[in-house]
Design a protein around this motif. Structure first.
Motif, mmCIF file in Angstrom:
data_model
loop_
_atom_site.group_PDB
_atom_site.id
_atom_site.type_symbol
_atom_site.label_atom_id
_atom_site.label_comp_id
_atom_site.label_asym_id
_atom_site.label_seq_id
_atom_site.Cartn_x
_atom_site.Cartn_y
_atom_site.Cartn_z
ATOM 1 N N LYS A 239 87.096 33.789 52.049
ATOM 2 C CA LYS A 239 87.500 35.190 52.017
ATOM 3 C C LYS A 239 86.313 36.049 51.633
ATOM 4 C CE LYS A 239 92.283 34.558 50.641
ATOM 5 N NZ LYS A 239 93.312 34.975 49.717
ATOM 6 N N SER B 151 93.232 35.601 54.689
ATOM 7 C CA SER B 151 91.779 35.438 54.771
ATOM 8 C C SER B 151 91.186 36.499 55.686
ATOM 9 C CB SER B 151 91.417 34.054 55.322
ATOM 10 O OG SER B 151 91.801 33.056 54.408
ATOM 11 N N THR C 107 81.028 34.349 56.171
ATOM 12 C CA THR C 107 82.466 34.338 56.451
ATOM 13 C C THR C 107 82.735 33.782 57.816
ATOM 14 O OG1 THR C 107 82.385 36.605 57.287
ATOM 15 C CG2 THR C 107 83.015 36.296 54.977
#
Length: 181
Positions: free
Chosen positions: A5, A147, A181
């Protein structure tokens, strides 16, 4: 999922395009109030003030299975967008705790006199039955509940996020940075 996240701090935006992923089914709950008679502050203020303690109770008790929320103000009221793990947990919460006390108080002090409007909408969402996009936004909404992931590959278009196939209608700009990410 397996993706980290990415969090924004103090509303910091994340340049680029991102989507959200969340494991399993979940519930979207929209609840709010509308001020119908602006000068009846003694009627609408207690309704507005009741939401803070409820949200505090939800965030402090993870066993309730509440996930996250977003708060919106309008010229006539307040709306709270909430994410829950299940409808059963949402309903259980509604029938107890601080919410039940506030519900009873509303019915006694406002009832159907028209000074304050209240509403809620509940949506049960199955995996693969949602999609979202966030461009140059802080981590928000479903991305905060689940997420926050780059909107690339299978997450690039609305159709792909919904499990289908399809090319972008316009070229997709690259994310300036992905920070892992």
């Amino acid at each position: 999922m397996g993706k980290r996240k990415r969090r924004s701090y103090r509303g910091q935006s994340n340049p680029g395009r991102y989507a959200a992923e969340i494991e399993g089914p979940f519930v979207v709950f929209v609840i709010g109030m509308r001020i119908n008679r602006i000068w009846a502050v003694h009627k609408w203020w207690p309704v507005a003030a009741a939401m803070g303690p409820m949200l505090k109770e939800l965030y402090q008790n993870p066993e309730i299975r509440f996930i996250s929320s977003e708060f919106f103000l309008s010229s006539r009221g307040v709306t709270v967008l909430q994410y829950w793990k299940s409808y059963e947990q949402l309903e259980k919460y509604a029938r107890g705790g601080i919410h039940l006390k506030a519900w009873r108080k509303f019915n006694q002090s406002v009832g159907t006199d028209g000074t304050v409007g209240i509403y809620h909408e509940t949506y049960k969402i199955e995996p693969g039955q949602y999609e979202c996009i966030y461009g140059n936004m802080p981590v928000f909404g479903l991305a905060k509940a689940g997420s926050h992931v780059p909107a690339t590959g299978r997450m690039e278009t609305s159709r792909r996020r919904m499990g289908g196939e399809g090319d972008p209608a316009v070229p997709t700009p690259g994310n300036p940075y992905n920070h892992g990410t």
